[in-house]
Design a protein around this motif. Structure first.
Motif, mmCIF file in Angstrom:
data_model
loop_
_atom_site.group_PDB
_atom_site.id
_atom_site.type_symbol
_atom_site.label_atom_id
_atom_site.label_comp_id
_atom_site.label_asym_id
_atom_site.label_seq_id
_atom_site.Cartn_x
_atom_site.Cartn_y
_atom_site.Cartn_z
ATOM 1 N N ASN A 172 -11.731 -1.082 -4.919
ATOM 2 C CA ASN A 172 -12.302 -0.941 -6.263
ATOM 3 C C ASN A 172 -13.834 -0.873 -6.272
ATOM 4 O OD1 ASN A 172 -9.777 -0.942 -7.481
ATOM 5 N ND2 ASN A 172 -9.701 -3.172 -7.507
ATOM 6 N N GLY A 173 -14.453 -1.574 -5.334
ATOM 7 C CA GLY A 173 -15.920 -1.660 -5.357
ATOM 8 C C GLY A 173 -16.626 -0.596 -4.548
ATOM 9 N N ILE A 174 -15.899 0.086 -3.642
ATOM 10 C CA ILE A 174 -16.548 1.116 -2.818
ATOM 11 C C ILE A 174 -15.842 2.470 -2.966
ATOM 12 C CG2 ILE A 174 -17.332 1.781 -0.494
ATOM 13 C CD1 ILE A 174 -18.639 -0.806 -1.293
ATOM 14 N N TYR A 175 -14.586 2.540 -2.543
ATOM 15 C CA TYR A 175 -13.915 3.845 -2.505
ATOM 16 C C TYR A 175 -13.833 4.477 -3.897
ATOM 17 C CZ TYR A 175 -12.104 1.487 1.726
ATOM 18 O OH TYR A 175 -11.964 0.762 2.878
ATOM 19 N N ARG A 176 -13.354 3.686 -4.861
ATOM 20 C CA ARG A 176 -13.172 4.272 -6.208
ATOM 21 C C ARG A 176 -14.516 4.612 -6.833
ATOM 22 N NH1 ARG A 176 -7.837 0.895 -7.732
ATOM 23 N NH2 ARG A 176 -6.393 2.451 -6.935
ATOM 24 N N MET A 177 -15.505 3.754 -6.588
ATOM 25 C CA MET A 177 -16.846 4.009 -7.144
ATOM 26 C C MET A 177 -17.423 5.305 -6.589
ATOM 27 S SD MET A 177 -17.929 1.360 -9.080
ATOM 28 C CE MET A 177 -19.573 0.765 -8.861
ATOM 29 N N LEU A 178 -17.073 5.625 -5.348
ATOM 30 C CA LEU A 178 -17.576 6.856 -4.734
ATOM 31 C C LEU A 178 -16.608 8.024 -4.938
ATOM 32 C CD1 LEU A 178 -19.022 5.361 -1.412
ATOM 33 C CD2 LEU A 178 -20.347 6.268 -3.323
ATOM 34 N N GLY A 179 -15.567 7.786 -5.711
ATOM 35 C CA GLY A 179 -14.616 8.852 -6.053
ATOM 36 C C GLY A 179 -13.770 9.304 -4.875
ATOM 37 N N LYS A 180 -13.458 8.374 -3.951
ATOM 38 C CA LYS A 180 -12.721 8.761 -2.750
ATOM 39 C C LYS A 180 -11.232 8.492 -2.877
ATOM 40 C CE LYS A 180 -16.485 9.919 -0.903
ATOM 41 N NZ LYS A 180 -16.795 11.333 -0.712
ATOM 42 N N GLU A 181 -10.459 9.445 -2.375
ATOM 43 C CA GLU A 181 -9.017 9.224 -2.244
ATOM 44 C C GLU A 181 -8.806 8.302 -1.053
ATOM 45 O OE1 GLU A 181 -5.448 11.917 -2.572
ATOM 46 O OE2 GLU A 181 -7.110 13.322 -2.298
ATOM 47 N N CYS A 182 -7.866 7.384 -1.158
ATOM 48 C CA CYS A 182 -7.649 6.494 -0.013
ATOM 49 C C CYS A 182 -6.172 6.130 0.104
ATOM 50 C CB CYS A 182 -8.505 5.242 -0.147
ATOM 51 S SG CYS A 182 -8.122 4.224 -1.555
ATOM 52 N N ALA A 183 -5.814 5.634 1.274
ATOM 53 C CA ALA A 183 -4.456 5.157 1.516
ATOM 54 C C ALA A 183 -4.511 4.036 2.537
ATOM 55 C CB ALA A 183 -3.571 6.286 2.019
ATOM 56 N N ILE A 184 -3.471 3.206 2.512
ATOM 57 C CA ILE A 184 -3.446 2.014 3.361
ATOM 58 C C ILE A 184 -2.533 2.219 4.565
ATOM 59 C CG2 ILE A 184 -2.637 -0.399 3.386
ATOM 60 C CD1 ILE A 184 -3.471 -0.443 0.361
ATOM 61 N N ILE A 185 -2.966 1.707 5.712
ATOM 62 C CA ILE A 185 -2.092 1.610 6.879
ATOM 63 C C ILE A 185 -1.913 0.126 7.157
ATOM 64 C CG2 ILE A 185 -1.760 2.207 9.310
ATOM 65 C CD1 ILE A 185 -2.107 4.667 7.502
ATOM 66 N N GLU A 186 -0.702 -0.357 6.983
ATOM 67 C CA GLU A 186 -0.408 -1.743 7.373
ATOM 68 C C GLU A 186 -0.196 -1.736 8.875
ATOM 69 O OE1 GLU A 186 1.774 -4.151 3.833
ATOM 70 O OE2 GLU A 186 3.029 -2.698 4.884
ATOM 71 N N ASN A 187 -0.993 -2.520 9.587
ATOM 72 C CA ASN A 187 -0.925 -2.486 11.047
ATOM 73 C C ASN A 187 -0.507 -3.852 11.593
ATOM 74 O OD1 ASN A 187 -1.147 -1.299 13.533
ATOM 75 N ND2 ASN A 187 -3.380 -1.260 13.588
ATOM 76 N N MET A 188 0.107 -3.825 12.773
ATOM 77 C CA MET A 188 0.525 -5.048 13.469
ATOM 78 C C MET A 188 1.495 -5.869 12.608
ATOM 79 S SD MET A 188 -3.141 -6.129 15.053
ATOM 80 C CE MET A 188 -4.417 -4.877 15.103
ATOM 81 N N CYS A 189 2.450 -5.181 12.006
ATOM 82 C CA CYS A 189 3.415 -5.863 11.131
ATOM 83 C C CYS A 189 4.540 -6.501 11.953
ATOM 84 C CB CYS A 189 4.073 -4.857 10.179
ATOM 85 S SG CYS A 189 2.905 -3.983 9.155
ATOM 86 N N PRO A 190 4.910 -7.726 11.616
ATOM 87 C CA PRO A 190 6.077 -8.331 12.275
ATOM 88 C C PRO A 190 7.336 -7.542 11.921
ATOM 89 C CG PRO A 190 4.846 -9.949 10.996
ATOM 90 C CD PRO A 190 4.304 -8.612 10.633
#
Lengths: 254, 120
Positions: A172-190
């Motif tokens: 909310n404070g960086i990506y959206r403010m800069l108008g960037k599309e983003c997605a999450i990678i959950e890593n090292m999941c049990p």
């Protein structure tokens, strides 16, 4: 038209560099001309992986001393019989260079942002299809500049409370403010979802592209090879290929 | 006179008014700097720097304009408006706000006014 993907995280140790290397490998295996850039000038690591001393470090370009193509090292992938090409821009690992870049003032950061924008245009002119920016974690000039010049941000997260709480701020404070599309990678999941704090239970409204399972052999393999090139059948490679395919549709690369 | 011709005339007049406003703002800034030399020197530190962290603190409309200007390098209000999909007069206003805030430099070349992010 080239596309720029920044790999970022709110906390360290979430597997950004491993993902950057293997995502680069996955694009090379699909015939793309890829440029991987070490944007972590305070803690560079790509030089250790490739074990090369480049003719010029990326730092020289940021200083305005040389052009971007002079910083690129063409990685020899002949033995793996790949169709694509991989170029790497290494950040200088010497402590003097790290100290210098850690203490640069804000005018310098404005110049850096302009140079990164120009680098993107020049790399496109050199025929690079995909630019992958391996950033430093958290919110500091180097990583936010990288996010600012990217077309898409992949944010790597370990599924624990600390990572999840801090991710909201960067989204909310960086990506959206800069108008960037983003997605999450959950890593090292049990293996069992009962034992971790999944982001799918939050209200972030950001797609989770992949949940990569934690496996003991990954931490050994990522130090010595690009798994997506050497072991395309490995479960980690398959996860990265899925990320690439989903990214392609987000970036209209289909 | 038909409607299209009237609209074209209005647009032409608006462009001329914009140019005159740019000149007035430019002269005012020049006089202001001239009269407040001491203050300007004191403010000539990093307070006006448009780095990426400062960009994040700007209101959305100015952030969009500044981001477009970063992409373009040196640009006219017309070129910025093309990227932001806003009216040229609106962008001219935003760019002049950024000039007044000390983030952006303005240069006149012939009849055209060019803007660029100040990094000096």
């Amino acid at each position: 038209m080239s596309r720029t993907i920044a790999i970022h995280s709110s906390k360290g140790g979430t597997g950004k560099t491993s993902l950057a290397l293997n995502l680069a490998g996955s694009y090379v295996s699909s015939g793309k001309k890829v440029c991987l850039m070490d944007m972590d000038s305070k803690g560079p690591s790509l030089h250790s992986f490739f074990n090369v001393t480049p003719n010029n470090y990326f730092n020289e370009y940021l200083r305005g001393a040389i052009s971007i193509h002079e910083t690129l090292t063409n990685i020899d992938l002949d033995r793996s019989g790949q169709k694509g090409e991989l170029y790497v821009a290494f950040s200088d690992p010497e402590i003097g260079a790290i100290r210098e870049f850690s203490t640069m003032d804000r005018k310098w950061q404005t110049k850096i942002l302009k140079r990164l924008i120009n680098a993107k245009k020049d790399l496109e002119g050199l025929g690079i299809d995909i630019i992958i920016l391996d950033t430093s974690p958290g919110v500091e000039f180097g990583s936010v500049n990288a996010v600012a010049v990217s077309d898409f941000v992949l944010v790597t997260v370990k599924p624990n409370k600390i990572c999840i709480q801090s991710i909201e701020q960067v989204i909310n404070g960086i990506y959206r403010m800069l108008g960037k599309e983003c997605a999450i990678i959950e890593n090292m999941c049990p293996e069992s979802k009962d034992h971790y704090c999944s982001l799918s239970n939050t209200n972030l409204e950001v797609p989770i592209l992949e949940s990569i399972l934690c496996r003991c052999d990954i931490s050994t393999l990522v130090c010595k090879e690009i798994i997506t090139l050497q072991r395309p059948e490995h479960p980690y490679s398959k996860s990265v290929f899925r990320i690439r395919d989903k990214l392609d549709s987000h970036l209209n690369l289909d | 006179m038909c409607d299209t011709a009237k609209i074209e005339l209005i647009l032409k007049n608006l462009d001329e008014i914009n140019e005159k406003l740019d000149k007035i703002i430019e002269n005012n800034n020049h006089n202001h700097n001239h009269n407040n030399n001491d203050i300007s020197e004191k403010e000539d530190d990093h307070g006006h720097t448009l780095d990426v962290m400062t960009l994040l603190t700007l209101p959305e409309h100015l952030r969009t304009t500044a981001t477009a200007l970063f992409e373009l390098g040196t640009a006219t209000a017309d070129s910025v408006a093309e990227i932001t999909k806003k009216e040229r007069a609106v962008e001219s206003n935003y760019l002049n706000q950024l000039v007044r805030m000390g983030h952006v430099k303005k240069q006149r070349l012939g009849r055209k006014v060019y803007f660029l992010v100040d990094d000096k």
